[in-house]
Design an enzyme around this catalytic site. Structure first.
Site, PDB file in Angstrom:
ATOM      1  N   ALA A 138     -18.726  43.235  44.184  1.00 22.51           N
ATOM      2  CA  ALA A 138     -20.113  43.103  44.186  1.00 22.51           C
ATOM      3  C   ALA A 138     -20.761  44.284  43.656  1.00 22.51           C
ATOM      4  O   ALA A 138     -20.330  45.314  43.866  1.00 22.51           O
ATOM      5  CB  ALA A 138     -20.793  42.590  45.683  1.00 22.51           C
ATOM      6  N   ASP A 139     -21.871  44.306  42.976  1.00 26.74           N
ATOM      7  CA  ASP A 139     -22.789  45.418  42.515  1.00 26.74           C
ATOM      8  C   ASP A 139     -24.076  44.860  42.226  1.00 26.74           C
ATOM      9  O   ASP A 139     -24.395  43.658  42.205  1.00 26.74           O
ATOM     10  CB  ASP A 139     -22.106  45.775  41.040  1.00 26.74           C
ATOM     11  CG  ASP A 139     -22.502  47.310  41.127  1.00 26.74           C
ATOM     12  OD1 ASP A 139     -21.821  48.218  41.344  1.00 26.74           O
ATOM     13  OD2 ASP A 139     -23.596  47.525  40.449  1.00 26.74           O
TER      14      ASP A 139
END
Length: 196
Positions: A71-72
């Protein structure tokens, strides 16, 4: 729950770990080894997705036979990407600049099955309108919420950062914290993991 493959969260973010813990499923967190430098000419959603994918892929050697979550989040305002301030002085400057402005947060999540090679991808867009802020309010906020320097745009929405925000538009309120949980649950279901 029938979880056959171990679940790995590729993050060094304590906030994302807390989000996963709230789901109540067994997982292991591991810090990804991936260069997070934005590429020239890359849009904010492209950066967020590339980094989420890169984080997940960087852990495949350490975790073969696993489901890996990457995730980012990338913020966009005034024609440029904004990151985490990482210190008090940068947070103060950043919040003064963002005062009264609209910020787009692009939160990407991927789920990689290292056995099949299948990767599920999603980008969630959250629009945040900041309140008009003055230096004194910013200082008080940062004194009371010191971890905000590790949050995108220093806006820790799940804490006192909510006081800085006038309005939020989102399909998943979890995405602003860093992990689009609604879509992640769908991805896990598609891989045979029932979170309930």
């Amino acid at each position: 729950m029938g979880l056959e493959l171990p679940l790995v969260l590729g993050t060094s973010s304590v906030f994302r770990r807390e989000q996963m813990e709230r789901l109540g499923i067994a997982f292991q967190a591991a810090s990804p080894d991936f260069d997070e430098t934005p590429m020239l000419g890359e849009s904010a959603p492209q950066t967020a997705l590339r980094l989420a994918e890169g984080k997940a892929r960087s852990l495949t050697g350490r975790f073969p036979g696993a489901l890996i979550v990457g995730a980012d989040q990338v913020a966009w305002c005034d024609g440029r990407q904004w990151g985490k301030p990482m210190n008090l002085a940068n947070a103060q400057k950043m919040l003064m600049h963002l005062s009264g402005r609209e910020i787009e947060f692009y939160s990407a999540v991927v789920l990689l099955n290292t056995v099949t090679g299948r990767m599920h991808r999603h980008i969630d867009k959250t629009v945040v309108v900041m309140r008009q802020l003055d230096e004194l309010h910013i200082l008080r906020y940062l004194e009371r919420e010191p971890d905000a320097v590790y949050c995108s745009c220093a806006a820790k929405s799940e804490g006192l950062g909510a006081l800085l925000i006038e309005r939020i538009e989102s399909t998943d309120p979890n995405a602003l914290i860093g992990l689009p949980v609604f879509r992640l649950v769908d991805f896990l279901k598609n891989e045979g993991v029932d979170v309930l």
